[in-house]
Structures are given as C-alpha cells and as structure tokens.
Design a protein around this motif. Structure first.
Motif, short mmCIF file in Angstrom:
data_model
loop_
_atom_site.label_atom_id
_atom_site.label_comp_id
_atom_site.label_asym_id
_atom_site.label_seq_id
_atom_site.Cartn_x
_atom_site.Cartn_y
_atom_site.Cartn_z
N SER A 23 19.35 23.16 -32.54
CA SER A 23 18.96 21.75 -31.57
C SER A 23 18.07 21.14 -31.69
O SER A 23 16.75 21.77 -32.15
CB SER A 23 19.02 22.57 -29.86
OG SER A 23 20.39 23.67 -29.36
N LEU A 24 18.34 19.33 -31.48
CA LEU A 24 17.19 18.88 -31.53
C LEU A 24 17.51 17.75 -31.27
O LEU A 24 18.22 18.25 -29.95
CB LEU A 24 17.28 18.38 -33.09
CG LEU A 24 18.76 17.50 -33.74
CD1 LEU A 24 18.66 16.33 -33.34
CD2 LEU A 24 18.98 18.09 -35.54
N ALA A 60 16.10 15.14 -37.15
CA ALA A 60 15.24 16.49 -36.99
C ALA A 60 13.68 15.70 -37.31
O ALA A 60 12.62 16.30 -37.06
CB ALA A 60 15.65 17.35 -38.01
N LEU A 61 13.71 14.97 -37.93
CA LEU A 61 12.16 15.06 -38.07
C LEU A 61 12.19 14.30 -37.25
O LEU A 61 10.62 14.05 -37.26
CB LEU A 61 11.91 13.89 -39.27
CG LEU A 61 12.80 14.76 -41.25
CD1 LEU A 61 12.52 13.90 -42.42
CD2 LEU A 61 11.97 15.94 -41.57
N ARG A 62 12.18 13.35 -36.64
CA ARG A 62 11.86 12.53 -35.52
C ARG A 62 12.14 13.40 -34.18
O ARG A 62 11.13 12.68 -32.95
CB ARG A 62 12.61 11.30 -35.08
CG ARG A 62 12.31 10.52 -35.93
CD ARG A 62 13.52 9.74 -36.00
NE ARG A 62 14.81 9.30 -35.44
CZ ARG A 62 15.70 9.41 -35.85
NH1 ARG A 62 15.21 8.44 -37.32
NH2 ARG A 62 17.20 9.87 -36.09
N SER A 63 12.35 14.56 -34.74
CA SER A 63 12.70 15.58 -32.45
C SER A 63 11.38 16.02 -32.82
O SER A 63 10.17 16.43 -33.80
CB SER A 63 13.70 16.26 -32.83
OG SER A 63 13.60 17.56 -31.68
N PRO A 64 10.92 16.47 -31.46
CA PRO A 64 9.35 16.85 -31.24
C PRO A 64 9.39 18.33 -31.64
O PRO A 64 8.71 19.17 -32.24
CB PRO A 64 9.08 17.20 -30.01
CG PRO A 64 10.24 16.49 -28.77
CD PRO A 64 11.45 15.70 -30.31
N SER A 65 10.48 18.49 -31.79
CA SER A 65 10.86 20.47 -32.03
C SER A 65 12.20 20.58 -32.55
O SER A 65 13.18 19.80 -31.27
CB SER A 65 10.15 21.39 -31.34
OG SER A 65 10.38 22.73 -31.80
N VAL A 66 12.20 21.40 -32.77
CA VAL A 66 13.74 21.60 -33.07
C VAL A 66 14.02 23.71 -33.43
O VAL A 66 13.14 24.31 -33.12
CB VAL A 66 14.21 21.42 -35.04
CG1 VAL A 66 15.25 21.70 -35.12
CG2 VAL A 66 13.73 19.67 -35.24
N SER A 67 14.99 23.80 -32.47
CA SER A 67 15.40 24.96 -32.27
C SER A 67 16.79 26.05 -33.23
O SER A 67 17.30 25.26 -33.08
CB SER A 67 15.37 25.22 -30.63
OG SER A 67 15.92 26.41 -29.95
N ALA A 85 10.47 20.36 -38.78
CA ALA A 85 11.88 20.06 -40.11
C ALA A 85 10.53 19.82 -41.01
O ALA A 85 10.25 18.49 -40.67
CB ALA A 85 12.68 19.59 -38.71
N SER A 86 11.58 19.48 -42.17
CA SER A 86 11.08 19.04 -43.69
C SER A 86 12.57 18.95 -44.23
O SER A 86 13.45 19.59 -44.28
CB SER A 86 9.86 19.35 -43.42
OG SER A 86 10.35 20.78 -44.24
N THR A 123 7.15 27.93 -35.76
CA THR A 123 6.18 27.91 -35.21
C THR A 123 6.29 28.66 -34.11
O THR A 123 4.73 29.49 -34.18
CB THR A 123 6.24 26.54 -34.54
OG1 THR A 123 6.82 26.28 -33.66
CG2 THR A 123 6.18 25.56 -35.72
N SER A 124 6.57 29.36 -33.28
CA SER A 124 7.20 30.68 -32.23
C SER A 124 8.34 31.07 -31.70
O SER A 124 9.24 30.43 -32.31
CB SER A 124 6.95 29.35 -31.23
OG SER A 124 6.98 28.89 -30.18
#
Length: 162
Positions: A23-24, A60-67, A85-86, A123-124
């Motif tokens: 998800s993003l 993904a690169l613009r999203s603050p977080s990807v889940s 994301a990268s 990351t978490s």
C-alpha cells in the motif's frame, strides 16, 4: 518477546509467502496491490520487479511511507510493515532476482528497458502474533469472559525494523 525475535518472525513470514499486499499514497488516495517480492536480507530490503511505466515507482518514491501487509491466518500471525522506497538501477541485481514468472511480463528478460526494481526497506512494523490453535483461542476467550478480564491472545507490538 525481544524485538530481534519479532524481527526474525517477520522475516520468516515474509519468506514463507512471497506475495504481499503493498500500500502507498498516490494522488491523495491509498492504493493497495498484491506484489510478488524477493527478500534481500543482506541489504535489509524487499525487491519487486516492476514496470517503469506503471507508476508504482514514482508513486512509491513520492509516498511518505509504503506499507507491506502479511497475513498468516493458519498461524494467527499478522504484520503491517512500514517501509521506505527506492529504485535499484542495477541490472546485475535485477538478473539475480529474475524469475521465470517475470518473463511473462518482460519477454525481453532482465535486459528489458522497462524492467526495474522497487526496493522497500522496512523501518518499523506492527505485529499481531497469537496462539495458532483455534481451541486455545476459544479457551482463552471463554476464560476471560468468565473471569471478567481482557483475553490474552498473544503479542501486539510495534517494533523498530532497522
């Protein structure tokens, strides 16, 4: 349970079922899609072969977080993993993780100019890890009701994945 033990449980769950719900945030909406991934424990990341033109890379690169969400109902284990994301531009790495299934989308193989790798670095994570026996769950629920307590159905924790 120590964080490292929980981290190991998450990595083992990711390895057991390599299709995840990713998800993003894209264009103000949460977008979720199933994606087949490859674990790269040496570099602490999940790799996904994808098209450059689908927009998942840019989103993904613009999203603050990807889940990444995983669900192992038979073991009563669930996790929501926050990732950064990268894009991995390495053709060598793309060749290393290439699968025959990827060839269905990229007939020119790993040298297809539209093929690229999305890397998600955990990351978490929030996990729910309970007893896998439905009989034990039923017993704990009944006991808690009789005693007027909250049932102990396992671990719910947020852990650092770095």
């Amino acid at each position: 349970m120590a964080d490292t033990e929980l981290q190991d449980r998450i990595w083992a769950a990711l390895a057991a079922h390599p299709v995840y719900m990713v998800s993003l945030v894209a264009e103000g909406d949460i977008r979720t899609r199933p994606m087949s991934g490859h674990l790269d424990r040496d570099h602490h990341r999940l790799l996904f072969i994808t098209h450059r033109h689908t927009g998942i890379i840019g989103a993904a690169l613009r999203s603050p977080s990807v889940s990444v969400a995983i669900s192992h109902e038979d073991r009563n284990f669930y996790a929501a993993i926050s990732c950064s994301a990268s894009e991995v531009p390495s053709r060598e790495t793309l060749r290393e993780v290439w699968t025959p299934m990827a060839s269905a989308w990229f007939p020119n193989g790993p040298d297809d100019p539209d093929a690229t790798l999305l890397a998600l670095t955990p990351t978490s994570a929030e996990i729910w890890d309970g007893p896998s026996s439905s009989v034990l769950v039923a017993f704990k629920l009944a006991t808690a009701k009789i005693l007027g307590r909250t049932p102990d159905l396992g671990v719910n924790a947020t852990i650092d994945m770095r």
